[in-house]
Design a protein around this motif. Structure first.
Motif, mmCIF file in Angstrom:
data_model
loop_
_atom_site.group_PDB
_atom_site.id
_atom_site.type_symbol
_atom_site.label_atom_id
_atom_site.label_comp_id
_atom_site.label_asym_id
_atom_site.label_seq_id
_atom_site.Cartn_x
_atom_site.Cartn_y
_atom_site.Cartn_z
ATOM 1 N N HIS A 203 7.448 -3.947 4.296
ATOM 2 C CA HIS A 203 7.459 -5.016 5.301
ATOM 3 C C HIS A 203 6.877 -4.483 6.602
ATOM 4 N N ILE A 204 6.050 -5.295 7.237
ATOM 5 C CA ILE A 204 5.480 -4.955 8.546
ATOM 6 C C ILE A 204 6.030 -5.961 9.550
ATOM 7 N N GLY A 205 6.963 -5.538 10.358
ATOM 8 C CA GLY A 205 7.553 -6.409 11.365
ATOM 9 C C GLY A 205 6.912 -6.191 12.721
ATOM 10 N N TRP A 206 7.426 -6.906 13.711
ATOM 11 C CA TRP A 206 6.890 -6.743 15.065
ATOM 12 C C TRP A 206 7.485 -5.531 15.769
ATOM 13 N N ARG A 207 8.610 -5.006 15.287
ATOM 14 C CA ARG A 207 9.223 -3.838 15.918
ATOM 15 C C ARG A 207 9.114 -2.592 15.051
ATOM 16 N N MET A 208 9.275 -2.735 13.749
ATOM 17 C CA MET A 208 9.219 -1.575 12.864
ATOM 18 C C MET A 208 8.635 -1.968 11.512
ATOM 19 N N THR A 209 8.205 -0.935 10.800
ATOM 20 C CA THR A 209 7.653 -1.104 9.463
ATOM 21 C C THR A 209 8.587 -0.433 8.469
ATOM 22 N N THR A 210 8.882 -1.137 7.378
ATOM 23 C CA THR A 210 9.764 -0.601 6.346
ATOM 24 C C THR A 210 8.920 -0.007 5.228
ATOM 25 N N ILE A 211 9.196 1.257 4.926
ATOM 26 C CA ILE A 211 8.480 1.991 3.874
ATOM 27 C C ILE A 211 9.505 2.453 2.847
ATOM 28 N N ARG A 212 9.220 2.213 1.578
ATOM 29 C CA ARG A 212 10.083 2.669 0.488
ATOM 30 C C ARG A 212 9.529 3.997 -0.024
ATOM 31 N N THR A 213 10.281 5.088 0.212
ATOM 32 C CA THR A 213 9.826 6.397 -0.229
ATOM 33 C C THR A 213 9.885 6.490 -1.747
ATOM 34 N N PHE A 214 9.296 7.553 -2.308
ATOM 35 C CA PHE A 214 9.211 7.660 -3.758
ATOM 36 C C PHE A 214 10.548 8.005 -4.406
ATOM 37 N N TYR B 200 12.456 3.499 7.923
ATOM 38 C CA TYR B 200 12.117 2.540 8.984
ATOM 39 C C TYR B 200 11.355 3.288 10.085
ATOM 40 N N VAL B 201 10.093 2.916 10.252
ATOM 41 C CA VAL B 201 9.216 3.607 11.205
ATOM 42 C C VAL B 201 8.893 2.669 12.363
ATOM 43 N N PRO B 202 9.207 3.025 13.620
ATOM 44 C CA PRO B 202 8.805 2.181 14.753
ATOM 45 C C PRO B 202 7.292 2.035 14.798
ATOM 46 N N ARG C 74 3.395 13.497 10.169
ATOM 47 C CA ARG C 74 4.848 13.290 10.066
ATOM 48 C C ARG C 74 5.249 13.299 8.594
ATOM 49 N N ASN C 75 6.531 13.433 8.373
ATOM 50 C CA ASN C 75 7.054 13.391 7.001
ATOM 51 C C ASN C 75 7.241 11.937 6.585
ATOM 52 N N ILE C 76 6.118 11.223 6.484
ATOM 53 C CA ILE C 76 6.117 9.800 6.132
ATOM 54 C C ILE C 76 5.261 9.615 4.886
ATOM 55 N N GLU C 77 5.855 9.107 3.824
ATOM 56 C CA GLU C 77 5.099 8.810 2.614
ATOM 57 C C GLU C 77 5.891 7.819 1.775
ATOM 58 N N GLY C 78 5.211 6.799 1.293
ATOM 59 C CA GLY C 78 5.867 5.802 0.460
ATOM 60 C C GLY C 78 5.056 4.521 0.398
ATOM 61 N N THR C 79 5.696 3.474 -0.097
ATOM 62 C CA THR C 79 5.051 2.171 -0.265
ATOM 63 C C THR C 79 5.526 1.224 0.826
ATOM 64 N N ASP D 203 0.830 -1.203 0.000
ATOM 65 C CA ASP D 203 0.000 0.000 0.000
ATOM 66 C C ASP D 203 0.867 1.256 0.000
ATOM 67 N N TRP D 204 0.333 2.298 -0.620
ATOM 68 C CA TRP D 204 0.955 3.620 -0.556
ATOM 69 C C TRP D 204 0.298 4.363 0.609
ATOM 70 N N ILE D 205 1.098 4.765 1.581
ATOM 71 C CA ILE D 205 0.565 5.454 2.750
ATOM 72 C C ILE D 205 1.315 6.775 2.947
#
Length: 377
Positions: free
Chosen positions: A226-237, A243-245, A218-223, A211-213
């Motif tokens: 991976h959704i882990g138990w500690r952090m989520t990985t987002i690939r920016t454009f 890496y977002v906790p 916050r300055n968070i935007e991208g695809t 998903d694109w979120i």
């Protein structure tokens, strides 16, 4: 039963009186390992044959089971074979090192069981997430969360059984965990906050992998990658990993543009004041064009109206929604709509306005430049 085989073989080898004890033991261990290797090869071939046999069946879970059990089955053959060889060596030598055979066999069985269960979980995850395999493909994020939880349950249970097999009291371990959990909770509160944040993401599912979120907070935007138990990985454009906790998602607003139903075209178009007589016809033609456009969703809001008398233009509001949500396709449609609007304006002899200023000079005031020109004339 596992102890009867080496005892019988030792009794059989004892009848070979022409060989020394060392040679008899060497031949016995070599024979056991050779039989183990041959048995493991046969078991591997049989399971591979079964995998090919069941490939054509409609039930895909038998394929997953055979794929998960093949290596543990070979490991089981080797475990039993090595145990028999070690038991035979113990009966000959009575060495203390071989007294742990029973414990190692028990731990080996537990390890093989855990290996099989983890393999089944992995194969099940792959089966449920692969399009075309399962009758109903499930969401990868949900399947991944459930598989991680099952892996954690299997591993924790295996550790407790391991400790019980080694002579440690599970009740004592659990009691220590209850007392120490308070101290660990205070020391690792951020880690626990991220864990429960990830749990909330998996349960509420505000977004999933792919998903694109974006977050207006916050300055968070991208695809989402991976959704882990500690952090989520987002690939920016710009293709950088972010890496977002997971704890951040419990306190910020998250927008999920991937779940939009339509994309919006919202433009303000200005024509000149001298073209005011053409305003009604221009607005009517633009509205007709949009209502007949194959890429415009007419079930949504469609507005084309004379909007306002602006400083340098007469403004027309164009507000419509496209059927597609794809970013690239949307811009192609928007380009086509704007080009058609340009053609409509030009077909009525009107022009688009641009910022202009009109200077009114009272009578009797002569501009210096104009006076010079007049005197020359």
């Amino acid at each position: 039963m596992t102890e009867d085989v080496p005892s019988a073989m030792v009794g059989f080898m004892d009848s070979w009186q022409g060989l020394s004890g060392t040679w008899r033991l060497t031949l016995l261990v070599f024979g056991l390992l050779l039989v183990t290797a041959l048995t493991a090869f046969v078991v591997s071939r049989v399971i591979l044959w079964l995998e090919r046999k069941f490939t054509d069946t409609n039930n895909l879970w038998d394929d997953a089971f055979l794929s998960a059990v093949r290596k543990p089955a070979i490991g089981l053959v080797w475990l039993v074979g090595v145990f028999w060889a070690a038991e035979a060596a113990y009966q000959y030598s009575k060495a203390e090192i071989f007294q742990a055979n029973e414990h190692l066999l028990r731990l080996g069985f537990i390890w093989l069981l855990v290996w099989t269960l983890l393999g089944m979980i992995k194969q099940g995850e792959k089966l449920l997430c692969t399009p075309g395999k399962a009758p109903r493909t499930m969401d990868y994020t949900t399947v991944s969360a459930v598989s991680k939880l099952l892996r954690a349950v299997v591993i924790i249970t295996a550790i407790l059984i391991f400790m019980q097999s080694l002579g440690y009291s599970i009740s004592g371990v659990l009691a220590f965990g209850g007392v120490g959990g308070i101290a660990i909770g205070f020391a690792a509160k951020d880690l626990l906050a991220n864990f429960f944040g990830g749990l909330i993401v998996h349960l509420d599912r505000p977004f999933k992998v792919g998903d694109w979120i974006r977050s207006p907070d916050r300055n968070i935007e991208g695809t989402v990658e991976h959704i882990g138990w500690r952090m989520t990985t987002i690939r920016t454009f710009d293709k950088r990993p972010l890496y977002v906790p997971n704890a951040a998602f419990t306190t910020i607003a998250v927008e999920n543009p991937s779940r939009m139903s339509n994309r919006r075209i919202s433009e303000t178009i200005g024509i000149r004041y001298c073209d005011s007589s053409q305003m009604a016809a221009v607005v009517s033609d633009i509205r007709t064009m949009l209502e007949n456009h194959e890429a415009i969703d007419t079930r949504q809001t469609l507005i084309v109206n004379f909007l306002a008398f602006n400083a340098s233009s007469l403004d027309i509001m164009v507000y419509v929604f496209t059927k597609t949500t794809e970013w690239v396709k949307f811009h192609e449609i928007k380009q086509d709509v704007l080009l058609r609007i340009n053609e409509i304006v030009e077909s009525h002899g009107a022009e688009f306005a641009f910022p202009t200023s009109t200077l009114h000079v009272p009578d009797g005031i002569e501009l210096s430049g104009l006076g010079v020109e007049e005197s020359k004339s």
